[in-house]
Design a protein around this motif. Structure first.
Motif, short mmCIF file in Angstrom:
data_model
loop_
_atom_site.label_atom_id
_atom_site.label_comp_id
_atom_site.label_asym_id
_atom_site.label_seq_id
_atom_site.Cartn_x
_atom_site.Cartn_y
_atom_site.Cartn_z
N ARG A 11 57.23 33.11 56.90
CA ARG A 11 59.02 33.08 56.93
C ARG A 11 59.50 33.78 55.99
N ILE A 15 62.88 36.05 56.69
CA ILE A 15 64.62 36.31 56.05
C ILE A 15 64.63 37.49 55.88
N ILE A 16 63.22 38.15 55.20
CA ILE A 16 63.85 40.02 54.76
C ILE A 16 63.86 41.20 55.77
N ARG A 19 67.18 40.59 57.09
CA ARG A 19 68.36 41.16 56.48
C ARG A 19 68.04 42.15 56.07
N GLU A 96 57.82 46.73 44.45
CA GLU A 96 59.88 45.98 44.54
C GLU A 96 59.24 45.75 43.34
N GLY A 97 58.54 44.97 42.46
CA GLY A 97 58.22 44.55 41.06
C GLY A 97 57.61 43.68 41.36
N THR A 98 57.00 42.86 42.38
CA THR A 98 57.40 41.35 42.35
C THR A 98 55.31 41.15 42.45
N SER A 101 54.43 38.95 39.79
CA SER A 101 54.19 37.25 39.61
C SER A 101 54.05 36.58 41.28
N ILE B 99 60.66 39.38 41.12
CA ILE B 99 61.89 38.40 42.26
C ILE B 99 62.51 39.33 42.83
N TYR B 100 62.57 38.34 44.01
CA TYR B 100 63.00 39.29 45.82
C TYR B 100 64.59 39.37 45.95
N ARG B 102 66.32 40.99 48.49
CA ARG B 102 66.24 40.41 49.75
C ARG B 102 67.02 38.38 49.68
N LEU B 103 66.14 37.89 48.89
CA LEU B 103 66.04 35.98 48.74
C LEU B 103 67.00 35.94 48.46
N THR B 104 67.51 35.05 48.34
CA THR B 104 68.04 33.97 47.74
C THR B 104 67.52 33.50 46.85
N GLU B 107 65.38 30.20 47.95
CA GLU B 107 64.80 30.65 48.38
C GLU B 107 63.69 31.57 47.89
#
Lengths: 270, 342
Positions: A11, A15-16, A19, A96-98, A101, B99-100, B102-104, B107
């Motif tokens: 999901r 979404i990404i 967008r 993306e720096g994720t 996390s 944190i992403y 492009r997501l809210t 999200e």
């Protein structure tokens, strides 16, 4: 079994993608489909003058070069997209720096990779549908189509691409490089796996090598099911071979990722 | 309780000296570090750049495996039980990572909640609560790329709390934020420890943050803990001399002579600096000269605005501690260090 990481990653990626590239993506797909169809059409009619060697039909199981190339390209697209998306997933997180996390969470790696792959498969299926529609006027025909055999073949092909992408993911994560490793691999696979011509035209040792790559078998299965009219029962041997090869690649891939992950994290965070 | 004992981390690095020649070398990033975190406590981990703070945090948060030593989190082993420990910890870093974009906001929290396997109903309630807590409830459906730096950092805090961790590692959480937002975030951190009983390990270069928040501080340098204690105890370590300040209303010729004579007879090596512009004396001495100075002021009937002893500063203490080698000598070089941020 809870597949929450799989569903969430699927999901999230959808979404990404929606967008990030809403229109450009669609236009790019249609253009690449036109390019594939036109180049096959011109090669067949202008270069080969509509004539193929007798050996082609013997090796390919069909004399229809345009359909042979276009189906090869459709499967190549599935392979490239699966490899790109699954293999690059962790590197993309890093960029993306994720990644930190993500790695902090106690998630299942296999579900994460499958989520990435499934989302890409759905998108690529749309692209392939567009590609086939565009190619219809150029002469693509499914002269011997067996739905069940094709469906089983496609499922096995996707599993094999997934297993191949795990090996590439380990390599990419270790070298922290995506460009050289992925593009080198794609060029080799395009050349030796029979995307645009039968592997029997290649030198003996290269043919032997190509049979060890599941992509070659997947192309044979799909072409036999869509152009050669072979049933699923007639292809059991190929199904077993591709499943066995995929299992080997998959196990090797996960073992490598497990080993490489801690070394890569040291390189990245150290 | 989280307890780390004798943690060490050695990296093996490879240097290519030619096309095929490579040389492997070892870098000891962390050496023999022991520390403790208890519920409701905010612990500071300080040191100049390259001191080994981030590597220590990465080991405590299971991202890196220690080369030697042990980590115990509520009776769980840091390496063997890493998956279980991940459910009890989280990390909040400064900058705009983790944190992403492009997501809210919603999200993002939903995705991380799924990775932690939180029950959907519980997750929905937690997302509502966290978004409200960090003041992003109104902006929850806007993609993060449109957020300001402060909003992204507030979302980072919410993300770091999505699994309701007992232990939170904060790596420079106010990095690059303006004073007002940094103050607001310090408020959140305080509440997390005081009201929710979370145990927090904070690394920061902002000493004010440490003085305001931390009840215990570890100072690291060259990969090892060189001092530990409360901020006040550590500040005293950096105060080698006593400093007295006297601010006058007007210039007083006789006072200057008397003060110099009295102070120097009490402590030969004391220094007395007169700042004519501000009409103030700064007296630095290894002894406490406050009674001597007070006596002179009374004798000379000098009218003064202020007479006070300078408070020891934690910042000075850290700089001094970090410049001292193992034998207690200061060194002058700044190799591998960023003096400006120290």
């Amino acid at each position: 079994m809870h597949c929450r990481t799989l569903y969430a990653t699927f999901r999230r990626n959808f979404i990404i993608q929606l967008r990030a590239y809403p229109k450009d993506f669609f236009i790019g797909n249609v253009l690449s489909a036109i390019y594939t169809a036109v180049s096959a059409f011109f090669m067949y009619h202008l270069l080969f003058n509509g004539q193929m060697k007798d050996s082609f039909a013997g090796y390919a199981g069909t004399g229809d070069y345009i359909s042979y190339v276009i189906i090869g390209n459709c499967m190549y697209l599935f392979m490239v997209r699966t490899l790109l998306n699954v293999s690059r997933s962790l590197i993309t997180e890093l960029r993306e720096g994720t990644l930190e996390s993500l790695m902090l969470a106690p998630f299942r790696r296999v579900q994460y990779f499958l989520g990435n792959m499934l989302q890409q498969t759905v998108t690529t299926s749309g692209e392939v549908a567009v590609m086939l529609l565009v190619c219809l006027p150029f002469g693509v025909r499914f002269s011997g189509f067996n739905g069940l055999a094709a469906l089983i073949g496609l499922a096995l092909a996707l599993v094999s691409y997934f297993s191949l992408s795990l090996l590439l993911a380990a390599l990419m994560l270790y070298t922290r490089d995506t460009y050289i490793s992925q593009n080198t691999l794609f060029a080799i696979l395009f050349l030796i796996c029979g995307v645009t011509f039968p592997v029997q035209y290649l030198p003996g040792p290269v043919q032997w090598l190509s049979q060890g790559i599941p992509v070659t078998i997947s192309l044979d299965i799909i072409r036999n099911s869509t152009l050669g009219g072979m049933t699923a029962a007639a292809q059991i041997g190929s199904y077993v071979r591709i499943a066995a090869l995929s299992a080997v690649y998959c196990i090797a891939g996960f073992l490598m990722i497990k080993k490489v992950e801690s070394a890569a994290l040291e390189k990245i965070f150290g | 309780m989280l307890r780390a004992e004798h943690l060490s981390k050695t990296y093996v690095t490879t240097d290519w000296s030619g096309f095929l020649k490579r040389k492997k070398s070892k870098v000891e990033a962390v050496r023999d570090v022991s520390l403790e975190m208890r519920g409701g406590q905010i612990i500071g981990l300080l040191g100049i750049n390259g001191a080994g703070k981030t590597t220590t945090i990465k080991m405590l948060s299971t991202l890196l495996q220690p080369t030697s030593g042990s980590i115990d989190v509520d009776g769980l082993d840091g390496v063997r039980d890493a998956i279980e420990i991940k459910k009890r910890i989280n990390m909040i870093a400064g900058g705009e990572r983790m944190i992403y974009w492009r997501l809210t906001a919603r999200e993002n929290l939903w995705y991380y909640g799924q990775l932690y396997g939180i029950d959907n109903k519980q997750l929905a309630q937690r997302i509502e609560r966290l978004l409200g807590m960090v003041g992003l409830a109104e902006k929850q459906d806007i993609p993060v790329e449109r957020f300001s730096k402060g909003m992204k950092q507030r979302l980072q805090i919410a993300r770091g709390l999505i699994n309701d961790p007992g232990y939170i590692f904060m790596d420079e959480p106010t990095l690059g934020l303006d004073a007002a937002i940094a103050k607001e975030l310090r408020g959140y951190v305080k509440d997390l420890a005081c009201k929710e009983g979370k145990s927090i390990l904070l690394t920061t270069h902002y000493i004010q943050e440490v003085e305001e928040l931390c009840e215990y501080v570890y100072v690291m340098d060259k990969g090892t803990v060189i001092a530990q204690g409360t901020p006040k105890e550590l500040a005293l370590l950096g105060m080698e001399n006593k400093v007295l300040c006297v601010e006058l209303h007007e210039n007083h010729e006789r006072l200057h002579r008397s003060l110099t004579e009295a102070c120097q007879s009490a402590e030969r090596n004391c220094s007395i600096i007169w700042d004519g512009k501000n009409m103030a004396y700064t007296i630095t001495s290894s002894k406490d000269l406050s009674s001597t100075v007070a006596k002179v002021l009374l004798e000379q009937q000098a009218v003064f605005k202020k007479f006070y002893g300078q408070e020891p500063g934690l910042e000075d203490a850290i700089i001094k501690l970090s410049r001292r080698d193992k034998d207690g000598f200061f060194y002058e070089g700044t190799e591998g260090r960023d003096e400006k941020t120290a």
